[in-house]
Design an enzyme around this catalytic site. Structure first.
Site, short mmCIF file in Angstrom:
data_model
loop_
_atom_site.label_atom_id
_atom_site.label_comp_id
_atom_site.label_asym_id
_atom_site.label_seq_id
_atom_site.Cartn_x
_atom_site.Cartn_y
_atom_site.Cartn_z
N HIS A 93 -2.71 -0.61 8.88
CA HIS A 93 -3.54 -1.30 7.90
C HIS A 93 -2.61 -1.74 6.77
CE1 HIS A 93 -6.77 -2.39 5.25
NE2 HIS A 93 -6.51 -1.42 4.39
N ARG B 212 0.82 -1.21 0.00
CA ARG B 212 0.00 0.00 0.00
C ARG B 212 0.86 1.26 0.00
NH1 ARG B 212 -2.53 -3.86 3.26
NH2 ARG B 212 -4.75 -4.23 2.83
#
Length: 267
Positions: free
Chosen positions: A185, A99
């Protein structure tokens, strides 16, 4: 400022929301908002790309069918007057990559959007783009709002994912299942099995092998979904709307979110 839901209903006061970015997640959030029947919403969809005109028109027609809310498009005044902003604008990482590969691009987008805005003092921002902790930090810095009014979805999505897997593995109803995942995350997310449970039974009662299996399934979820879908959208959109409801009507339970601590956004 607090928002009285009953006053909104009886006085027909519209809660003003802007959704930044009408891609996969922004569209999903807009659809979930249109399904809200608790009080009327003024929804401003913000995206300069001509590629979203069809999606925006489709959502506007859905709004007409529902009849409770109002939809506006790229209204700058409504953006600055918003009670709450969903920040979904940003690039998606390539399938199978970190990410963090889109961090700088999404930081630049965030700065470009928020640096020139004059937001209401009571405005809240819910941040979704990855890496969400990093983008939450730069959203806070660029918006000029207090850090308590800028939060990211953090590992709320991962917690719900593990909740679902735990429910499936134990044959326990979701409403009686609770799971906690903290940290980033991303790759460094951490399951908190001591606080995760099903029917009040701590998940630590599960074998270590089973706990590792559940956590690995949770970590692999985004990859699994993107094997057959262009993006993950519905669950994170539901998490974002869940956080909105927490702002409006603080829940009795605790929610996971990215918040500022020690000058860093962490979950």
């Amino acid at each position: 400022q607090t928002f009285d839901r009953r006053k909104m209903i009886f006085d027909e006061i519209r809660f003003k929301i802007s959704v930044l970015g009408i891609g996969h997640v922004g569209t999903a959030i807009a659809q979930l908002l249109l399904g809200t029947r608790d009080f009327p919403l003024d929804i401003n969809l913000v995206d300069p790309s001509p590629d979203v005109k069809g999606s925006v028109l489709d959502l506007a027609h859905a709004c007409a069918a529902i009849g409770l809310h109002e939809i506006h498009v790229n209204d700058h005044n409504r953006l600055e007057d918003a009670d709450l902003i969903f920040h979904t604008a940003g690039a998606n990482s390539q399938h199978g990559t970190s990410r963090h590969t889109v961090a700088q691009e999404n930081i630049n987008t965030t700065r470009e959007i928020f640096s020139g805005l004059s937001l209401k003092d009571h405005c809240r921002i819910i941040v979704i783009p990855n890496p969400v902790d990093v983008i939450s930090y730069f959203t806070w810095k660029a918006s000029g709002l207090p850090s308590s009014q800028v939060i990211g979805t953090g590992t709320l999505l991962d917690s719900h994912r593990m909740q679902w897997y735990l429910s499936q593995e134990t044959d326990c109803p979701l409403k009686e299942t609770e799971a906690w995942v903290l940290g980033e995350h991303g790759e460094s997310m951490t399951p908190i099995f001591s606080q995760s449970r099903c029917r009040m039974m701590p998940s630590l009662a599960l074998s270590e092998k089973k706990r590792k299996y559940l956590f690995q399934k949770t970590k692999d979820t985004a990859t699994t979904i993107r094997n057959t879908a262009p993006a993950t959208k519905w669950a994170v959109a539901a998490c974002a709307v869940e956080l909105m409801r927490a702002f409006l009507d603080p829940p009795e339970r605790t929610l996971v979110a990215s918040i500022l601590m020690y000058n860093h956004y962490i979950t």
